[in-house]
Design a protein around this motif. Structure first.
Motif, mmCIF file in Angstrom:
data_model
loop_
_atom_site.group_PDB
_atom_site.id
_atom_site.type_symbol
_atom_site.label_atom_id
_atom_site.label_comp_id
_atom_site.label_asym_id
_atom_site.label_seq_id
_atom_site.Cartn_x
_atom_site.Cartn_y
_atom_site.Cartn_z
ATOM 1 N N THR A 55 15.506 -13.725 -14.866
ATOM 2 C CA THR A 55 15.151 -12.345 -14.517
ATOM 3 C C THR A 55 15.393 -11.438 -15.718
ATOM 4 O OG1 THR A 55 15.832 -12.787 -12.260
ATOM 5 C CG2 THR A 55 15.589 -10.480 -12.882
ATOM 6 N N ILE A 56 14.351 -10.732 -16.129
ATOM 7 C CA ILE A 56 14.459 -9.837 -17.295
ATOM 8 C C ILE A 56 14.321 -8.402 -16.822
ATOM 9 C CG2 ILE A 56 13.458 -9.229 -19.540
ATOM 10 C CD1 ILE A 56 12.108 -11.958 -19.515
ATOM 11 N N LYS A 57 15.264 -7.562 -17.258
ATOM 12 C CA LYS A 57 15.163 -6.142 -16.918
ATOM 13 C C LYS A 57 14.290 -5.450 -17.960
ATOM 14 C CE LYS A 57 17.871 -1.925 -16.781
ATOM 15 N NZ LYS A 57 19.195 -1.318 -16.647
ATOM 16 N N LEU A 58 13.306 -4.673 -17.478
ATOM 17 C CA LEU A 58 12.412 -3.959 -18.400
ATOM 18 C C LEU A 58 12.909 -2.541 -18.657
ATOM 19 C CD1 LEU A 58 8.899 -5.040 -17.034
ATOM 20 C CD2 LEU A 58 10.244 -6.077 -18.865
ATOM 21 N N VAL A 59 13.262 -1.855 -17.593
ATOM 22 C CA VAL A 59 13.632 -0.436 -17.733
ATOM 23 C C VAL A 59 14.349 0.015 -16.461
ATOM 24 C CG1 VAL A 59 11.524 0.532 -16.695
ATOM 25 C CG2 VAL A 59 12.635 1.770 -18.552
ATOM 26 N N SER A 60 15.092 1.120 -16.564
ATOM 27 C CA SER A 60 15.666 1.765 -15.382
ATOM 28 C C SER A 60 14.863 3.009 -15.054
ATOM 29 C CB SER A 60 17.130 2.179 -15.647
ATOM 30 O OG SER A 60 17.954 1.061 -15.712
ATOM 31 N N LEU A 61 14.789 3.311 -13.761
ATOM 32 C CA LEU A 61 14.123 4.541 -13.315
ATOM 33 C C LEU A 61 15.134 5.310 -12.477
ATOM 34 C CD1 LEU A 61 10.734 2.997 -12.057
ATOM 35 C CD2 LEU A 61 11.184 4.000 -14.300
ATOM 36 N N SER A 62 15.083 6.650 -12.554
ATOM 37 C CA SER A 62 16.078 7.423 -11.811
ATOM 38 C C SER A 62 15.440 8.584 -11.045
ATOM 39 C CB SER A 62 17.158 7.928 -12.762
ATOM 40 O OG SER A 62 16.548 8.656 -13.807
ATOM 41 N N ASN A 63 16.308 9.496 -10.568
ATOM 42 C CA ASN A 63 15.903 10.629 -9.706
ATOM 43 C C ASN A 63 14.584 11.267 -10.109
ATOM 44 O OD1 ASN A 63 18.472 10.150 -8.909
ATOM 45 N ND2 ASN A 63 19.125 12.288 -8.949
ATOM 46 N N GLY A 64 13.696 11.426 -9.146
ATOM 47 C CA GLY A 64 12.451 12.148 -9.392
ATOM 48 C C GLY A 64 11.317 11.272 -9.887
ATOM 49 N N MET A 65 11.659 10.057 -10.325
ATOM 50 C CA MET A 65 10.593 9.171 -10.842
ATOM 51 C C MET A 65 9.933 8.426 -9.700
ATOM 52 S SD MET A 65 12.313 7.624 -14.221
ATOM 53 C CE MET A 65 12.561 8.593 -15.679
ATOM 54 N N ASP A 104 0.829 -1.205 0.000
ATOM 55 C CA ASP A 104 0.000 0.000 0.000
ATOM 56 C C ASP A 104 0.863 1.253 0.000
ATOM 57 O OD1 ASP A 104 -0.824 -0.033 3.577
ATOM 58 O OD2 ASP A 104 1.051 -0.248 2.484
ATOM 59 N N SER A 105 2.096 1.123 -0.488
ATOM 60 C CA SER A 105 3.015 2.262 -0.496
ATOM 61 C C SER A 105 3.306 2.776 -1.889
ATOM 62 C CB SER A 105 4.349 1.871 0.141
ATOM 63 O OG SER A 105 4.227 1.702 1.518
ATOM 64 N N PHE A 106 3.495 4.101 -1.947
ATOM 65 C CA PHE A 106 3.999 4.780 -3.133
ATOM 66 C C PHE A 106 5.471 5.103 -2.875
ATOM 67 C CE2 PHE A 106 -0.027 5.922 -5.196
ATOM 68 C CZ PHE A 106 -0.918 5.866 -4.146
ATOM 69 N N TYR A 107 6.271 5.127 -3.934
ATOM 70 C CA TYR A 107 7.709 5.361 -3.788
ATOM 71 C C TYR A 107 8.172 6.437 -4.765
ATOM 72 C CZ TYR A 107 7.495 0.731 -1.589
ATOM 73 O OH TYR A 107 7.178 -0.332 -0.789
ATOM 74 N N VAL A 108 9.162 7.234 -4.325
ATOM 75 C CA VAL A 108 9.796 8.212 -5.205
ATOM 76 C C VAL A 108 11.301 8.046 -5.066
ATOM 77 C CG1 VAL A 108 10.045 10.658 -5.807
ATOM 78 C CG2 VAL A 108 7.890 9.837 -4.841
ATOM 79 N N ILE A 109 12.003 8.034 -6.188
ATOM 80 C CA ILE A 109 13.466 7.916 -6.153
ATOM 81 C C ILE A 109 14.029 9.300 -5.872
ATOM 82 C CG2 ILE A 109 15.523 7.273 -7.453
ATOM 83 C CD1 ILE A 109 13.600 5.578 -9.245
ATOM 84 N N LEU A 110 14.762 9.429 -4.773
ATOM 85 C CA LEU A 110 15.352 10.722 -4.412
ATOM 86 C C LEU A 110 16.763 10.855 -4.991
ATOM 87 C CD1 LEU A 110 14.214 10.975 -0.672
ATOM 88 C CD2 LEU A 110 13.090 11.875 -2.715
ATOM 89 N N LYS A 111 17.480 9.735 -4.951
ATOM 90 C CA LYS A 111 18.856 9.764 -5.472
ATOM 91 C C LYS A 111 19.242 8.343 -5.844
ATOM 92 C CE LYS A 111 23.458 11.340 -4.090
ATOM 93 N NZ LYS A 111 24.271 11.819 -2.975
ATOM 94 N N GLY A 112 19.813 8.185 -7.032
ATOM 95 C CA GLY A 112 20.240 6.851 -7.442
ATOM 96 C C GLY A 112 19.401 6.328 -8.593
ATOM 97 N N GLN A 113 19.401 5.016 -8.770
ATOM 98 C CA GLN A 113 18.716 4.411 -9.910
ATOM 99 C C GLN A 113 18.232 3.014 -9.537
ATOM 100 O OE1 GLN A 113 20.116 5.463 -13.912
ATOM 101 N NE2 GLN A 113 20.587 3.295 -14.144
ATOM 102 N N VAL A 114 17.064 2.666 -10.064
ATOM 103 C CA VAL A 114 16.537 1.320 -9.821
ATOM 104 C C VAL A 114 16.217 0.676 -11.161
ATOM 105 C CG1 VAL A 114 15.519 2.094 -7.635
ATOM 106 C CG2 VAL A 114 14.066 1.963 -9.677
ATOM 107 N N GLU A 115 16.082 -0.653 -11.146
ATOM 108 C CA GLU A 115 15.658 -1.346 -12.345
ATOM 109 C C GLU A 115 14.348 -2.085 -12.074
ATOM 110 O OE1 GLU A 115 18.784 -4.028 -13.478
ATOM 111 O OE2 GLU A 115 18.854 -4.978 -11.512
ATOM 112 N N VAL A 116 13.500 -2.089 -13.104
ATOM 113 C CA VAL A 116 12.223 -2.800 -13.039
ATOM 114 C C VAL A 116 12.471 -4.167 -13.670
ATOM 115 C CG1 VAL A 116 9.801 -2.786 -13.685
ATOM 116 C CG2 VAL A 116 11.001 -0.611 -13.336
ATOM 117 N N VAL A 117 12.255 -5.242 -12.930
ATOM 118 C CA VAL A 117 12.567 -6.584 -13.436
ATOM 119 C C VAL A 117 11.377 -7.511 -13.282
ATOM 120 C CG1 VAL A 117 15.036 -6.325 -12.954
ATOM 121 C CG2 VAL A 117 13.583 -7.391 -11.258
ATOM 122 N N LYS A 118 11.313 -8.483 -14.200
ATOM 123 C CA LYS A 118 10.256 -9.503 -14.128
ATOM 124 C C LYS A 118 10.899 -10.868 -14.218
ATOM 125 C CE LYS A 118 6.020 -9.302 -15.926
ATOM 126 N NZ LYS A 118 5.088 -9.045 -14.828
#
Lengths: 152, 158
Positions: free
Chosen positions: A75-85, A54-68
């Motif tokens: 494990t397949i990487k779909l996309v990277s998300l970064s600051n502000g996303m 039940d949480s929303f998240y915002v990237i403040l600093k750094g980078q994450v990857e969306v994987v399935k």
């Protein structure tokens, strides 16, 4: 010279993120009472596919990857998300299981707030948060509409 | 519009009819009756004949709409200027929220297909609501947009 407190570091992180550009210093201080900022080291999972949350998240600093996970391809990487996303909002809004995992690609600072806490925070601060999430989704849909038209 | 009568079977007033129609719409599923009563005061109701243009593609206007009764079609000009139907909006569904949230020109036109009751609210009307109620609106917009994104992703994957 005095040490910078943990709270000041967190405030700096919030204020340096585009997602929170409309939030005043006082807004950020209020927000921090109802949310948390956590550092995720590289490779650590923030969200797991098929979990409920039940949480929303915002990237403040750094980078994450969306994987399935795929039985055939691992494990397949779909996309990277970064600051502000932001991420995690679809599962909360649609009341569904998480459709992918989110994993830190770097040492990453993540802002997390539960929907119930968004509703408890001072309404004026809450308004900025609800408005910003709605605008983010509208921008995403606009982008997808544009991509669809280009593809036709 | 419904066959319910008021107390003693007197005809419903316009306010009562609008309340019932808003109450039924999916967009307002998580709003209280008190919320609906407040929202009615800050929006506008329209009864539109068939083939009435509700919004025009390219127009610089930013209100959002809910179809209360009837239906409308989303139309967009193709590369040759010919109008193509993109979707049908049914009773209970909303449109125009992208223009309201992003301040953009209308991305498409919307024309009624049959006689249609529509509720309209602009940013000025939203701003007149109390903040917690306005937050419920933004949340409802976010839910609507999330559903559309999911639909689009599903179609793309299919």
């Amino acid at each position: 010279m005095g040490k910078v407190s943990e709270k000041d570091k967190q405030l700096l992180l919030l204020k340096s993120t585009t997602f929170f550009k409309s939030f005043s210093d006082a807004d950020c201080e209020t927000l921090l009472q109802f949310s948390r900022i956590e550092k995720y080291s590289k490779g650590r999972y923030i969200i797991r596919e098929n979990s409920f949350g039940d949480s929303f998240y915002v990237i403040l600093k750094g980078q994450v990857e969306v994987v399935k996970e795929s039985k055939q391809h691992g494990t397949i990487k779909l996309v990277s998300l970064s600051n502000g996303m932001c991420f995690g909002e679809m599962a909360v809004l649609l009341k569904e299981a998480r459709t992918a995992s989110i994993r830190a690609e770097d040492d990453t600072f993540i802002f997390e707030i539960r929907l119930a806490d968004m509703q408890k925070v001072d309404p004026d601060v809450g308004e900025k948060l609800f408005y910003q999430f709605a605008v983010t989704l509208a921008q995403r849909l606009e982008f997808m509409n544009t991509q669809r038209v280009k593809g036709e | 519009m419904g066959t319910e009568g008021g107390p003693g079977n007197r005809p419903l007033t316009n306010l009562e009819r609008w309340f019932i129609l808003l109450r039924r719409s999916e967009f307002f599923a998580d709003f209280t009756d008190h919320d609906i009563a407040a929202i009615i005061k800050h929006g506008t109701f329209h009864l539109l004949k068939p083939f009435t243009r509700v919004v025009r593609e390219g127009a610089e206007e930013h209100s959002f709409f809910i179809i209360l009764d009837g239906r409308a079609n989303v139309m967009k000009a193709d590369a040759h200027g010919k109008q193509q139907q993109l979707a049908t909006i049914q009773a209970g569904e909303c449109f125009g929220e992208m223009a309201l949230l992003l301040g953009r020109r209308r991305a498409a036109s919307v024309l009624t297909e049959v006689e249609t009751h529509v509720f309209e609210m602009g940013m000025s009307g939203l701003k007149e609501l109390d903040t917690p109620l306005r937050n419920r609106f933004y949340y409802a917009f976010a839910v609507t947009l999330a559903r559309r994104l999911k639909e689009m992703s599903t179609k793309k994957a299919g």
